[in-house]
Design a protein around this motif. Structure first.
Motif, PDB file in Angstrom:
ATOM      1  N   GLY A   2       0.768  -1.233   0.000  1.00 43.29           N
ATOM      2  CA  GLY A   2       0.000   0.000   0.000  1.00 43.29           C
ATOM      3  C   GLY A   2       0.796   1.278   0.000  1.00 43.29           C
ATOM      4  N   ARG A   3       2.091   1.195  -0.316  1.00 49.47           N
ATOM      5  CA  ARG A   3       2.919   2.407  -0.326  1.00 49.47           C
ATOM      6  C   ARG A   3       3.865   2.390  -1.517  1.00 49.47           C
ATOM      7  NH1 ARG A   3       6.130   2.996   5.055  1.00 49.47           N
ATOM      8  NH2 ARG A   3       6.909   4.795   3.878  1.00 49.47           N
ATOM      9  N   VAL A   4       4.165   3.588  -2.032  1.00 49.17           N
ATOM     10  CA  VAL A   4       5.209   3.713  -3.052  1.00 49.17           C
ATOM     11  C   VAL A   4       6.551   3.604  -2.334  1.00 49.17           C
ATOM     12  CG1 VAL A   4       6.301   5.244  -4.724  1.00 49.17           C
ATOM     13  CG2 VAL A   4       3.806   5.138  -4.579  1.00 49.17           C
ATOM     14  N   ARG A   5       7.356   2.600  -2.723  1.00 48.14           N
ATOM     15  CA  ARG A   5       8.604   2.331  -2.003  1.00 48.14           C
ATOM     16  C   ARG A   5       9.806   3.036  -2.618  1.00 48.14           C
ATOM     17  NH1 ARG A   5       7.446   0.561   3.054  1.00 48.14           N
ATOM     18  NH2 ARG A   5       5.588  -0.772   2.947  1.00 48.14           N
ATOM     19  N   HIS A   6       9.935   2.971  -3.949  1.00 50.38           N
ATOM     20  CA  HIS A   6      11.109   3.558  -4.601  1.00 50.38           C
ATOM     21  C   HIS A   6      10.919   3.532  -6.114  1.00 50.38           C
ATOM     22  CE1 HIS A   6      12.288  -0.586  -5.549  1.00 50.38           C
ATOM     23  NE2 HIS A   6      12.085  -0.883  -4.268  1.00 50.38           N
ATOM     24  N   GLY A   7      11.756   4.296  -6.795  1.00 55.98           N
ATOM     25  CA  GLY A   7      11.758   4.255  -8.245  1.00 55.98           C
ATOM     26  C   GLY A   7      12.385   2.964  -8.742  1.00 55.98           C
ATOM     27  N   ILE A   8      11.998   2.560  -9.942  1.00 51.93           N
ATOM     28  CA  ILE A   8      12.551   1.344 -10.534  1.00 51.93           C
ATOM     29  C   ILE A   8      12.997   1.618 -11.962  1.00 51.93           C
ATOM     30  CG2 ILE A   8      11.254  -0.274  -9.097  1.00 51.93           C
ATOM     31  CD1 ILE A   8       9.224  -0.559 -11.350  1.00 51.93           C
ATOM     32  N   LEU A   9      13.907   0.764 -12.450  1.00 47.53           N
ATOM     33  CA  LEU A   9      14.296   0.848 -13.846  1.00 47.53           C
ATOM     34  C   LEU A   9      13.061   0.584 -14.720  1.00 47.53           C
ATOM     35  CD1 LEU A   9      17.698  -1.088 -13.808  1.00 47.53           C
ATOM     36  CD2 LEU A   9      17.341   1.395 -13.834  1.00 47.53           C
ATOM     37  N   ASN A  10      13.032   1.208 -15.856  1.00 45.28           N
ATOM     38  CA  ASN A  10      11.854   1.112 -16.712  1.00 45.28           C
ATOM     39  C   ASN A  10      11.709  -0.275 -17.331  1.00 45.28           C
ATOM     40  OD1 ASN A  10      10.562   3.846 -16.788  1.00 45.28           O
ATOM     41  ND2 ASN A  10      12.659   4.421 -17.331  1.00 45.28           N
ATOM     42  N   PHE A  11      10.477  -0.579 -17.745  1.00 41.50           N
ATOM     43  CA  PHE A  11      10.141  -1.856 -18.360  1.00 41.50           C
ATOM     44  C   PHE A  11       9.738  -1.674 -19.815  1.00 41.50           C
ATOM     45  CE2 PHE A  11       8.862  -3.174 -13.944  1.00 41.50           C
ATOM     46  CZ  PHE A  11       9.679  -4.289 -13.840  1.00 41.50           C
ATOM     47  N   ARG A  12       9.957  -2.723 -20.618  1.00 45.17           N
ATOM     48  CA  ARG A  12       9.249  -2.910 -21.880  1.00 45.17           C
ATOM     49  C   ARG A  12       8.063  -3.817 -21.587  1.00 45.17           C
ATOM     50  NH1 ARG A  12       9.216  -2.293 -27.066  1.00 45.17           N
ATOM     51  NH2 ARG A  12      11.199  -1.160 -27.056  1.00 45.17           N
ATOM     52  N   PHE A  13       6.935  -3.544 -22.246  1.00 42.76           N
ATOM     53  CA  PHE A  13       5.744  -4.371 -22.034  1.00 42.76           C
ATOM     54  C   PHE A  13       5.259  -4.957 -23.349  1.00 42.76           C
ATOM     55  CE2 PHE A  13       4.079  -0.117 -22.902  1.00 42.76           C
ATOM     56  CZ  PHE A  13       3.086  -0.374 -23.829  1.00 42.76           C
ATOM     57  N   ASN A  14       4.586  -6.076 -23.279  1.00 46.78           N
ATOM     58  CA  ASN A  14       3.777  -6.649 -24.356  1.00 46.78           C
ATOM     59  C   ASN A  14       2.420  -6.963 -23.745  1.00 46.78           C
ATOM     60  OD1 ASN A  14       6.256  -6.825 -25.919  1.00 46.78           O
ATOM     61  ND2 ASN A  14       5.217  -8.375 -27.150  1.00 46.78           N
ATOM     62  N   GLU A  15       1.411  -6.207 -24.133  1.00 43.88           N
ATOM     63  CA  GLU A  15       0.115  -6.339 -23.472  1.00 43.88           C
ATOM     64  C   GLU A  15      -1.012  -6.167 -24.476  1.00 43.88           C
ATOM     65  OE1 GLU A  15      -2.274  -7.523 -21.474  1.00 43.88           O
ATOM     66  OE2 GLU A  15      -0.925  -6.957 -19.827  1.00 43.88           O
ATOM     67  N   SER A  16      -2.033  -7.021 -24.350  1.00 40.69           N
ATOM     68  CA  SER A  16      -3.228  -6.935 -25.179  1.00 40.69           C
ATOM     69  C   SER A  16      -4.218  -5.968 -24.558  1.00 40.69           C
ATOM     70  CB  SER A  16      -3.866  -8.319 -25.316  1.00 40.69           C
ATOM     71  OG  SER A  16      -5.214  -8.219 -25.727  1.00 40.69           O
ATOM     72  N   LEU A  17      -4.773  -5.061 -25.374  1.00 42.29           N
ATOM     73  CA  LEU A  17      -5.796  -4.161 -24.860  1.00 42.29           C
ATOM     74  C   LEU A  17      -7.044  -4.923 -24.429  1.00 42.29           C
ATOM     75  CD1 LEU A  17      -5.557  -1.142 -27.333  1.00 42.29           C
ATOM     76  CD2 LEU A  17      -4.996  -1.150 -24.905  1.00 42.29           C
ATOM     77  N   PHE A  60      -0.547  -7.158 -15.657  1.00 37.70           N
ATOM     78  CA  PHE A  60       0.002  -6.426 -16.792  1.00 37.70           C
ATOM     79  C   PHE A  60       1.371  -7.010 -17.109  1.00 37.70           C
ATOM     80  CE2 PHE A  60       1.917  -2.912 -19.087  1.00 37.70           C
ATOM     81  CZ  PHE A  60       0.854  -2.332 -19.778  1.00 37.70           C
ATOM     82  N   ASN A  61       1.615  -7.266 -18.391  1.00 39.15           N
ATOM     83  CA  ASN A  61       2.758  -8.088 -18.787  1.00 39.15           C
ATOM     84  C   ASN A  61       4.001  -7.267 -19.146  1.00 39.15           C
ATOM     85  OD1 ASN A  61       4.117 -10.490 -19.435  1.00 39.15           O
ATOM     86  ND2 ASN A  61       3.536 -10.327 -21.593  1.00 39.15           N
ATOM     87  N   PHE A  62       4.926  -7.144 -18.182  1.00 34.23           N
ATOM     88  CA  PHE A  62       6.227  -6.532 -18.444  1.00 34.23           C
ATOM     89  C   PHE A  62       7.195  -7.623 -18.875  1.00 34.23           C
ATOM     90  CE2 PHE A  62       4.617  -3.384 -15.235  1.00 34.23           C
ATOM     91  CZ  PHE A  62       4.532  -2.313 -16.112  1.00 34.23           C
ATOM     92  N   THR A  63       7.850  -7.421 -20.018  1.00 33.67           N
ATOM     93  CA  THR A  63       8.647  -8.493 -20.619  1.00 33.67           C
ATOM     94  C   THR A  63      10.143  -8.326 -20.484  1.00 33.67           C
ATOM     95  OG1 THR A  63       8.502  -7.328 -22.743  1.00 33.67           O
ATOM     96  CG2 THR A  63       6.884  -9.068 -22.325  1.00 33.67           C
ATOM     97  N   GLU A  64      10.585  -7.083 -20.191  1.00 38.15           N
ATOM     98  CA  GLU A  64      12.033  -6.844 -20.191  1.00 38.15           C
ATOM     99  C   GLU A  64      12.332  -5.609 -19.355  1.00 38.15           C
ATOM    100  OE1 GLU A  64      15.623  -6.234 -23.485  1.00 38.15           O
ATOM    101  OE2 GLU A  64      13.526  -6.405 -24.109  1.00 38.15           O
ATOM    102  N   VAL A  65      13.454  -5.630 -18.640  1.00 35.86           N
ATOM    103  CA  VAL A  65      13.909  -4.485 -17.861  1.00 35.86           C
ATOM    104  C   VAL A  65      14.906  -3.689 -18.697  1.00 35.86           C
ATOM    105  CG1 VAL A  65      14.998  -3.719 -15.726  1.00 35.86           C
ATOM    106  CG2 VAL A  65      13.650  -5.835 -15.746  1.00 35.86           C
ATOM    107  N   THR A  66      14.752  -2.365 -18.678  1.00 34.37           N
ATOM    108  CA  THR A  66      15.695  -1.525 -19.401  1.00 34.37           C
ATOM    109  C   THR A  66      16.900  -1.207 -18.518  1.00 34.37           C
ATOM    110  OG1 THR A  66      14.829   0.614 -18.685  1.00 34.37           O
ATOM    111  CG2 THR A  66      13.703  -0.469 -20.532  1.00 34.37           C
ATOM    112  N   LYS A  67      17.821  -0.405 -19.032  1.00 35.54           N
ATOM    113  CA  LYS A  67      19.022  -0.031 -18.289  1.00 35.54           C
ATOM    114  C   LYS A  67      18.929   1.392 -17.749  1.00 35.54           C
ATOM    115  CE  LYS A  67      20.900  -3.986 -19.111  1.00 35.54           C
ATOM    116  NZ  LYS A  67      20.977  -4.992 -18.005  1.00 35.54           N
ATOM    117  N   PHE A  68      17.752   1.975 -17.793  1.00 37.83           N
ATOM    118  CA  PHE A  68      17.610   3.341 -17.278  1.00 37.83           C
ATOM    119  C   PHE A  68      16.275   3.493 -16.575  1.00 37.83           C
ATOM    120  CE2 PHE A  68      15.932   3.168 -21.531  1.00 37.83           C
ATOM    121  CZ  PHE A  68      14.767   3.883 -21.471  1.00 37.83           C
TER     122      PHE A  68
END
Length: 460
Positions: free
Chosen positions: A403-418, A452-460
């Motif tokens: 129930g709390r925002v803990r910290h920032g995270i590296l960005n994700f690439r997603f593949n998701e069906s609407l 929600f389908n995150f498929t890959e972690v970015t480097k930034f």
């Protein structure tokens, strides 16, 4: 600014120069100004005023269009001649209808004012004052800011030789702010016909907070997460499906709604309208042929109930094998200017307010483990029929736990069906006028979506 009376006089000249069976003119343009800033400094201010006339002529099933931004007699003669020469060499279109006449279409819904003197009166100095407020926020938080503040005053009118004429005047204002830290960033954007609805300092504070709170981002593994999507992220995702709500896309077999109209494809909490008269919407109340835009209930409790139609598409649909499978069929005032290959699309999307709207803070508080997403970018379609999209998070992505925002995270690439996404919405907020980068503005809510389908972690 060009007035309706001046535009009508221009059309009278065009009619005199034309030998076509029918002639139509779209007259549009206005004033646009932009103040751009980067590295905490204004580095560009530009402004222009321009008007164009686009002439369509028709000869017995043949039609074509030519455009000019010169309104002297010789230029108007030339643009009419160009349109007629092009029209005469076209193959006849069996689906081409006569141009609509005055009073033939359904009544236009009530028109809210979309022209605001405060917005029309924005000067470079006033935009610079707003940028100064944004820069002060950046300096106070030891950040670097970049973005734009634009404003415009525009007109759009349509006239034809069968007596139709309509006119729309509008103002617009937009602020986009990115705040940059050494290893993080934050973003906010807002757009409104009424510049008084934009608060540059408040937008800057939100953007700065996101940059500060996402600093030193940590990596968490890719996978399926509960996500809390802010309105801009919802808008940029969902915008990819509304081009498929036009009748011609069904006839062309290029819509993900083929074989799905009238079926439950989204969750029962999804209700979507196209409503040009909604107080938070913008744009003209008529389509590219001058037909009044009707309010259309596209999705009702997760079921696609209606499509939108240009005049010719509606007539074509009534004769097709799909006529009994796509709900009510009638021209709805959503056509693009003729000739075109797209047909029509809903462009004034409004998500219904849910029965029990949640704030983003309430969504966070109810989430055991998830991801808060400010915005998405570089979105591309992977599977047109299942409406699978790929893209990336950006400018404020956070890990939520207990129930709390803990910290920032590296960005994700997603593949998701609407289809999957709108079938898994656990909570929604009150819809707001939202702006993004990948789609047109709409009235959209924040959403809490499971798996929600995150498929890959970015480097930034």
């Amino acid at each position: 600014m060009l007035t309706r009376d001046q535009a009508a006089e221009i059309f009278e000249q065009i009619k005199k120069y034309s030998t076509a069976d029918e002639v139509e003119a779209m007259i549009y343009g206005g004033k646009f100004a932009l103040t751009r800033f980067a590295n905490n400094t204004i580095h560009q201010n530009v402004a222009e005023e321009n008007y164009s006339v686009s002439v369509r002529t028709a000869f017995g099933g043949r039609t074509a269009r030519a455009t000019t931004n010169k309104f002297d007699s010789d230029s108007l003669k030339r643009v009419v001649q160009a349109s007629e020469i092009l029209a005469k060499v076209q193959h006849p279109d069996p689906d081409l209808l006569a141009m609509p006449g005055a009073g033939e279409s359904p009544a236009t819904p009530a028109r809210p004012s979309r022209h605001f003197a405060q917005t029309a009166g924005l000067t470079p100095e006033l935009r610079a004052d707003a940028v100064e407020k944004i820069v002060r926020v950046a300096i106070r938080h030891k950040l670097i800011t970049a973005g734009i503040f634009s404003s415009s005053e525009s007109v759009e009118g349509i006239f034809n030789s069968r007596g139709l004429n309509d006119w729309h005047a509008q103002t617009s204002s937009e602020i986009s702010i990115t705040m940059l830290a050494s290893d993080s960033s934050g973003w906010q954007k807002a757009n409104s016909p009424d510049a008084n609805q934009l608060d540059p300092a408040a937008l800057a504070e939100i953007s700065a907070r996101k940059a500060i709170e996402s600093a030193r981002p940590r990596e968490i593994p890719a996978g399926k997460y509960t996500v809390i999507l802010e309105p801009a992220a919802v808008l940029d995702m969902s915008g990819f499906m509304f081009w498929d709500f036009g009748g011609l896309s069904i006839l062309d077999q290029r819509s993900f709604l083929n074989q799905r109209v009238g079926t439950q494809i989204f969750g029962s909490n999804i209700n979507i309208w196209d409503d040009a008269a909604h107080p938070l919407q913008s744009g003209p109340p008529f389509d590219g042929e001058g037909v009044p835009r009707q309010r259309v209930h596209l999705v009702e409790k997760g079921i696609v109930k209606r499509l939108v139609y240009a005049r010719a598409t509606a007539e074509k649909m009534k004769k097709s094998e799909y006529k009994d499978k796509v709900g009510p069929v009638a021209a709805t005032g959503h056509g693009f200017s003729l000739p075109n290959e797209m047909g029509e699309a809903p462009m004034n999307i409004v998500f219904d307010t849910p029965v029990d709207p949640n704030t983003v803070e309430q969504m966070i508080a109810s989430t055991e483990r998830g991801v808060l997403v400010t915005r998405l970018w570089y979105i591309r379609e992977v599977d047109p029929y299942e409406k699978i999209l790929t893209g990336m998070t950006r400018d404020g992505t956070f890990y939520v736990e207990n129930g709390r925002v803990r910290h920032g995270i590296l960005n994700f690439r997603f593949n998701e069906s609407l289809i999957h996404m709108f079938s898994n919405v656990e909570a929604m907020g009150t819809p707001v006028r939202a702006s993004g980068e990948e789609s047109f503005d709409m009235v959209a809510p924040p959403m809490k979506v499971r798996d929600f389908n995150f498929t890959e972690v970015t480097k930034f």
